[in-house]
Motif scaffolding. Structure first.
Motif, mmCIF file in Angstrom:
data_model
loop_
_atom_site.group_PDB
_atom_site.id
_atom_site.type_symbol
_atom_site.label_atom_id
_atom_site.label_comp_id
_atom_site.label_asym_id
_atom_site.label_seq_id
_atom_site.Cartn_x
_atom_site.Cartn_y
_atom_site.Cartn_z
ATOM 1 N N UNK A 64 -62.504 -12.861 -40.764
ATOM 2 C CA UNK A 64 -61.066 -13.143 -40.683
ATOM 3 C C UNK A 64 -60.535 -13.681 -42.026
ATOM 4 N N UNK A 65 -60.125 -12.782 -42.930
ATOM 5 C CA UNK A 65 -59.587 -13.222 -44.233
ATOM 6 C C UNK A 65 -58.336 -12.409 -44.586
ATOM 7 N N UNK A 66 -57.554 -12.994 -45.476
ATOM 8 C CA UNK A 66 -56.410 -12.271 -46.053
ATOM 9 C C UNK A 66 -56.743 -11.970 -47.512
ATOM 10 N N UNK A 67 -56.645 -10.714 -47.875
ATOM 11 C CA UNK A 67 -56.905 -10.302 -49.261
ATOM 12 C C UNK A 67 -55.573 -9.932 -49.901
ATOM 13 N N UNK A 68 -55.256 -10.609 -50.998
ATOM 14 C CA UNK A 68 -54.005 -10.338 -51.711
ATOM 15 C C UNK A 68 -54.362 -9.683 -53.048
ATOM 16 N N UNK A 69 -54.026 -8.403 -53.163
ATOM 17 C CA UNK A 69 -54.335 -7.672 -54.401
ATOM 18 C C UNK A 69 -53.085 -7.657 -55.280
ATOM 19 N N UNK A 70 -53.167 -8.283 -56.453
ATOM 20 C CA UNK A 70 -52.020 -8.329 -57.371
ATOM 21 C C UNK A 70 -52.123 -7.122 -58.298
ATOM 22 N N UNK A 71 -51.305 -6.121 -58.020
ATOM 23 C CA UNK A 71 -51.430 -4.826 -58.696
ATOM 24 C C UNK A 71 -50.323 -4.664 -59.742
ATOM 25 N N UNK A 72 -50.674 -4.922 -61.000
ATOM 26 C CA UNK A 72 -49.679 -4.729 -62.075
ATOM 27 C C UNK A 72 -49.968 -3.466 -62.881
ATOM 28 N N UNK A 73 -50.822 -2.615 -62.327
ATOM 29 C CA UNK A 73 -51.104 -1.294 -62.891
ATOM 30 C C UNK A 73 -51.713 -1.328 -64.287
#
Ligand code: SF4
Ligand code: SF4
Length: 220
Positions: A64-73
């Motif tokens: 049970x986790x939240x993954x936040x992917x910061x995608x600045x390309x």
């Protein structure tokens, strides 16, 4: 570069180990019995580098986790290199883009959303919903790197601080961590040339002291 948010004024990361380690650390925390919500923050290039494997593990083991992917390309921290999402490499070589969205969908988390972090209200709502949902949640916060964006488009609007209205509360700095804002003699000041015109700081000023610069000839 997001790793800098372990420091003040952003102060949003509680653990920092090595590039791409966040998802595996988050899985480890939950498997070890940590009761609170766990959010793993990872950049787009680090996700390609070392995030896919632990995401598979999280989905497979129902962690049970939240993954936040910061995608600045781009690989911003090491100098704006290409990622596997690019079509043309720095040296002009044609490439076949491999998109993070496709990879995440293929792994199959319980919840998956893409947001623009500058669409603040929507982004907050998505994260609140994700935090209260069970299972593996993945949110991609997608927006080009601010420095790279400035190379490809002119800044249409910059902001300044009206010193008469500024109360020196530093809410604009605390909320955004924007390097264009600094304090001088108890008042916030924006370095106009460094302002990207996103307008976020103005949203957080309760005293309406941050205003757009009216370009010459467009006043009225
Ligand atoms: S949030 Fe507004 S009042 Fe507070 S320091 Fe910034 S500009 Fe000044
Ligand atoms: S408008 Fe955006 S880039 Fe400009 S000073 Fe405010 S937060 Fe920084």
């Amino acid at each position: 570069c997001y790793a800098l948010s372990v420091y003040q004024p952003i102060d949003m990361l509680w653990t920092e180990h090595s590039m791409g380690a966040s998802i595996s650390m988050a899985v480890g925390l939950k498997v070890a019995g940590f009761k609170g919500p766990v959010i793993a923050v990872i950049g787009d290039s680090t996700f390609y580098h070392a995030g896919i494997q632990p995401l598979i593990e999280a989905v497979n083991k129902k962690v049970d986790i939240l993954v936040l992917i910061l995608d600045n390309n781009m690989v911003a921290m090491t100098g704006h290199q290409s990622t596997p999402a690019w079509k043309i490499s720095e040296s002009g070589r044609e490439m076949k883009p491999v998109l993070i969205e496709d990879l995440v969908k293929a792994v199959g988390p319980d919840l998956f959303t893409v947001v623009d972090p500058y669409d603040l209200d929507s982004a907050v709502k998505v994260l609140e919903d994700a935090l209260t949902s069970p299972g593996v949640k993945v949110v991609i916060a997608k927006h080009p790197c601010a420095l790279a964006e400035r190379r490809t488009r002119s800044v249409e609007r910059r902001y300044y601080v009206d010193a008469e209205l500024c109360k020196g509360c530093k809410a604009c700095i605390a909320a955004t961590g924007c390097p264009a804002i600094f304090m001088e003699s108890g008042k916030a000041v924006i370095v106009e040339e460094d302002c990207n015109g996103c307008g976020l700081c103005a949203r957080f000023c309760a005293f309406k002291a941050i205003k757009p610069v009216i370009p010459l000839g467009r006043g009225g």
